[in-house]
Design a protein around this motif. Structure first.
Motif, PDB file in Angstrom:
ATOM      1  N   ASP A  38       0.764  -1.216   0.108  1.00 30.88           N
ATOM      2  CA  ASP A  38      -0.061  -0.075   0.088  1.00 30.88           C
ATOM      3  C   ASP A  38       0.948   1.164   0.200  1.00 30.88           C
ATOM      4  N   ASP A  52       1.339   8.800  -6.950  1.00 28.61           N
ATOM      5  CA  ASP A  52       1.186  10.418  -6.580  1.00 28.61           C
ATOM      6  C   ASP A  52       1.798  11.045  -7.413  1.00 28.61           C
ATOM      7  N   ASP A 105       0.858   4.084  -3.065  1.00 27.63           N
ATOM      8  CA  ASP A 105       0.594   5.339  -2.896  1.00 27.63           C
ATOM      9  C   ASP A 105       1.646   6.292  -3.418  1.00 27.63           C
TER      10      ASP A 105
END
Length: 173
Positions: free
Chosen positions: A20, A28, A24
């Motif tokens: 995770d 981004d 992320d």
């Protein structure tokens, strides 16, 4: 498993539980300029990457470590890339994921630990970094740790419709 220990943080190898966090970061868009990313990554691709992250740096030519605070908070990533044992050099890059963790010494300590590892265990003669000309915080960090700017790559990166210079930094052992 590789773990480097400092006063503020530990650097450790990637684990499946980092899925995770990596997902992320890689997705981004605000940091795509730094990572040269142009498209999002799926969880499937990142899972495959994590499954192969055990490869030796001599095989993969890169090493990604997770920065973890003493309180076990995942802070960011530090990468060795373009490892060239013949010419005894390796590139380095780092990312502190959350702005509230910046300017607390994590980046400095991680950079010191990884440079020491590269010189001592990988037997490199030089560590280099590519830093965007507008990234004043990284420029200051690297210069404070003895890196010297040795070149400017003019109009190197095309970002949001305009060309940007990239600075080339180097630290010799």
């Amino acid at each position: 498993m590789l773990t480097l220990t400092g006063k503020l943080l530990n650097l450790r190898a990637l684990e499946p539980e980092d899925l995770d966090f990596i997902y992320d970061i890689e997705n981004d868009e605000s940091i795509w300029e730094i990572s040269a990313t142009q498209t999002p990554y799926s969880r499937f691709l990142i899972k495959q990457y994590l499954e192969n992250a055990h490869q030796d740096i001599y095989e993969a030519k890169q090493l990604r470590l997770v920065m973890v605070s003493k309180e076990q908070e995942t802070i960011g990533l530090i990468d060795l890339f373009e490892f060239d044992p013949k010419n005894k050099r390796v590139g380095i890059g780092l990312l502190i994921a959350k702005s509230e963790n910046r300017y607390k010494g994590f980046g400095k300590e991680a950079l010191q630990l990884v440079c020491e590892y590269a010189y001592k265990h990988l037997n490199v003669h030089q560590v280099f970094a590519n830093i965007g000309e507008e990234n004043e915080a990284s420029i200051k960090l690297f210069e404070n740790l003895g890196f010297q700017q040795i070149g400017v790559k003019r109009d190197w990166n095309f970002v949001n419709g305009k060309f940007k210079n990239e600075l080339f930094y180097q630290k010799l052992s």
